[in-house]
Design a protein around this motif. Structure first.
Motif, PDB file in Angstrom:
ATOM      1  N   ARG A  38       0.835  -1.200   0.000  1.00 16.86           N
ATOM      2  CA  ARG A  38       0.000   0.000   0.000  1.00 16.86           C
ATOM      3  C   ARG A  38       0.868   1.247   0.000  1.00 16.86           C
ATOM      4  O   ARG A  38       2.017   1.222   0.457  1.00 16.86           O
ATOM      5  CB  ARG A  38      -0.945   0.015   1.201  1.00 16.86           C
ATOM      6  N   GLN A  39       0.299   2.322  -0.524  1.00 12.50           N
ATOM      7  CA  GLN A  39       1.001   3.595  -0.576  1.00 12.50           C
ATOM      8  C   GLN A  39       0.041   4.698  -0.189  1.00 12.50           C
ATOM      9  O   GLN A  39      -0.950   4.948  -0.892  1.00 12.50           O
ATOM     10  CB  GLN A  39       1.579   3.851  -1.968  1.00 12.50           C
ATOM     11  N   ALA A  40       0.340   5.331   0.932  1.00 10.43           N
ATOM     12  CA  ALA A  40      -0.450   6.461   1.396  1.00 10.43           C
ATOM     13  C   ALA A  40       0.104   7.746   0.789  1.00 10.43           C
ATOM     14  O   ALA A  40       1.273   7.794   0.386  1.00 10.43           O
ATOM     15  CB  ALA A  40      -0.414   6.535   2.919  1.00 10.43           C
ATOM     16  N   PRO A  41      -0.693   8.812   0.718  1.00 12.03           N
ATOM     17  CA  PRO A  41      -0.212  10.077   0.146  1.00 12.03           C
ATOM     18  C   PRO A  41       1.049  10.572   0.838  1.00 12.03           C
ATOM     19  O   PRO A  41       1.112  10.627   2.073  1.00 12.03           O
ATOM     20  CB  PRO A  41      -1.388  11.023   0.383  1.00 12.03           C
ATOM     21  N   GLY A  42       2.057  10.893   0.052  1.00 10.85           N
ATOM     22  CA  GLY A  42       3.296  11.421   0.589  1.00 10.85           C
ATOM     23  C   GLY A  42       4.206  10.400   1.225  1.00 10.85           C
ATOM     24  O   GLY A  42       5.239  10.759   1.809  1.00 10.85           O
ATOM     25  N   LYS A  43       3.851   9.120   1.126  1.00  7.96           N
ATOM     26  CA  LYS A  43       4.662   8.064   1.746  1.00  7.96           C
ATOM     27  C   LYS A  43       5.112   7.059   0.699  1.00  7.96           C
ATOM     28  O   LYS A  43       4.558   6.967  -0.389  1.00  7.96           O
ATOM     29  CB  LYS A  43       3.880   7.365   2.849  1.00  7.96           C
ATOM     30  N   GLN A  44       6.133   6.284   1.062  1.00  9.92           N
ATOM     31  CA  GLN A  44       6.614   5.243   0.170  1.00  9.92           C
ATOM     32  C   GLN A  44       5.675   4.033   0.218  1.00  9.92           C
ATOM     33  O   GLN A  44       4.964   3.820   1.203  1.00  9.92           O
ATOM     34  CB  GLN A  44       8.030   4.821   0.575  1.00  9.92           C
ATOM     35  N   ARG A  45       5.727   3.257  -0.843  1.00 11.98           N
ATOM     36  CA  ARG A  45       4.954   2.015  -0.876  1.00 11.98           C
ATOM     37  C   ARG A  45       5.529   1.064   0.172  1.00 11.98           C
ATOM     38  O   ARG A  45       6.746   0.917   0.296  1.00 11.98           O
ATOM     39  CB  ARG A  45       5.018   1.376  -2.265  1.00 11.98           C
ATOM     40  N   GLU A  46       4.636   0.409   0.917  1.00 14.67           N
ATOM     41  CA  GLU A  46       5.073  -0.490   1.977  1.00 14.67           C
ATOM     42  C   GLU A  46       4.377  -1.833   1.874  1.00 14.67           C
ATOM     43  O   GLU A  46       3.264  -1.947   1.370  1.00 14.67           O
ATOM     44  CB  GLU A  46       4.787   0.118   3.361  1.00 14.67           C
ATOM     45  N   LEU A  47       5.065  -2.842   2.382  1.00 21.16           N
ATOM     46  CA  LEU A  47       4.509  -4.187   2.412  1.00 21.16           C
ATOM     47  C   LEU A  47       3.359  -4.255   3.407  1.00 21.16           C
ATOM     48  O   LEU A  47       3.449  -3.742   4.527  1.00 21.16           O
ATOM     49  CB  LEU A  47       5.598  -5.179   2.827  1.00 21.16           C
ATOM     50  N   VAL A  48       2.280  -4.921   3.002  1.00 19.28           N
ATOM     51  CA  VAL A  48       1.179  -5.196   3.917  1.00 19.28           C
ATOM     52  C   VAL A  48       1.214  -6.669   4.324  1.00 19.28           C
ATOM     53  O   VAL A  48       1.254  -6.996   5.505  1.00 19.28           O
ATOM     54  CB  VAL A  48      -0.186  -4.881   3.264  1.00 19.28           C
ATOM     55  N   ALA A  49       1.208  -7.564   3.342  1.00 17.44           N
ATOM     56  CA  ALA A  49       1.200  -8.997   3.636  1.00 17.44           C
ATOM     57  C   ALA A  49       1.603  -9.768   2.388  1.00 17.44           C
ATOM     58  O   ALA A  49       1.364  -9.308   1.263  1.00 17.44           O
ATOM     59  CB  ALA A  49      -0.182  -9.456   4.105  1.00 17.44           C
ATOM     60  N   THR A  50       2.207 -10.926   2.594  1.00 17.43           N
ATOM     61  CA  THR A  50       2.544 -11.827   1.498  1.00 17.43           C
ATOM     62  C   THR A  50       2.114 -13.245   1.840  1.00 17.43           C
ATOM     63  O   THR A  50       1.936 -13.586   3.023  1.00 17.43           O
ATOM     64  CB  THR A  50       4.044 -11.829   1.189  1.00 17.43           C
ATOM     65  N   ILE A  51       1.968 -14.051   0.793  1.00 16.85           N
ATOM     66  CA  ILE A  51       1.593 -15.447   0.986  1.00 16.85           C
ATOM     67  C   ILE A  51       2.276 -16.279  -0.093  1.00 16.85           C
ATOM     68  O   ILE A  51       2.278 -15.909  -1.273  1.00 16.85           O
ATOM     69  CB  ILE A  51       0.058 -15.623   0.954  1.00 16.85           C
ATOM     70  N   THR A  52       2.876 -17.391   0.313  1.00 18.93           N
ATOM     71  CA  THR A  52       3.539 -18.265  -0.641  1.00 18.93           C
ATOM     72  C   THR A  52       2.514 -19.180  -1.306  1.00 18.93           C
ATOM     73  O   THR A  52       1.352 -19.250  -0.886  1.00 18.93           O
ATOM     74  CB  THR A  52       4.593 -19.123   0.062  1.00 18.93           C
ATOM     75  N   SER A  53       2.958 -19.909  -2.314  1.00 17.97           N
ATOM     76  CA  SER A  53       2.061 -20.850  -2.981  1.00 17.97           C
ATOM     77  C   SER A  53       1.617 -21.956  -2.032  1.00 17.97           C
ATOM     78  O   SER A  53       0.530 -22.533  -2.215  1.00 17.97           O
ATOM     79  CB  SER A  53       2.741 -21.455  -4.209  1.00 17.97           C
TER      80      SER A  53
END
Length: 121
Positions: A38-53
């Motif tokens: 996710r990327q909020a206004p004025g901020k860098q894109r950040e990881l929220v969650a990941t999932i493997t196969s």
């Protein structure tokens, strides 16, 4: 050509819930990890969650216990169930997938176009 298409964003009040979906389509041999950023206004894109196969998950500390990532490998789709939302969760949410195209044996990162999530106070 591989495409990721997100859906499910919108406007919700504090404490509310939303469910995001992201479907991968095209000539796909295999999908490895999938995730949400996710990327909020004025901020860098950040990881929220990941999932493997295989279903192993990883979450940012700020969302643990509130957001849940899941996937349906048969549908090449990843989901993000978001509960107890706060205004700090307001951002554009992007889907990411490590995809091995049908014409390759190497994975490449693909991104969705983003979906806006706005949480009002």
């Amino acid at each position: 050509q591989v495409q990721l298409v997100e859906s499910g964003g919108g406007l919700v009040q504090t404490g509310g819930s939303l469910r995001l979906s992201c479907a991968a389509s095209g000539s796909i041999r295999r999908i490895n990890a999938m995730g949400w950023y996710r990327q909020a206004p004025g901020k860098q894109r950040e990881l929220v969650a990941t999932i493997t196969s295989g279903g192993s998950t990883n979450y940012a500390d700020s969302v643990k216990g509130r957001l849940t990532i899941s996937r349906d490998n048969a549908k090449n789709t990843v989901y993000l169930q978001m509960n107890s939302l706060t205004p700090e969760d307001t951002a554009v949410y992007y889907c990411n997938a490590e995809v091995v195209p049908a014409t390759s044996f190497v994975s490449f990162p693909y991104w969705g176009q983003g979906t806006q999530v706005t949480v009002s106070s």
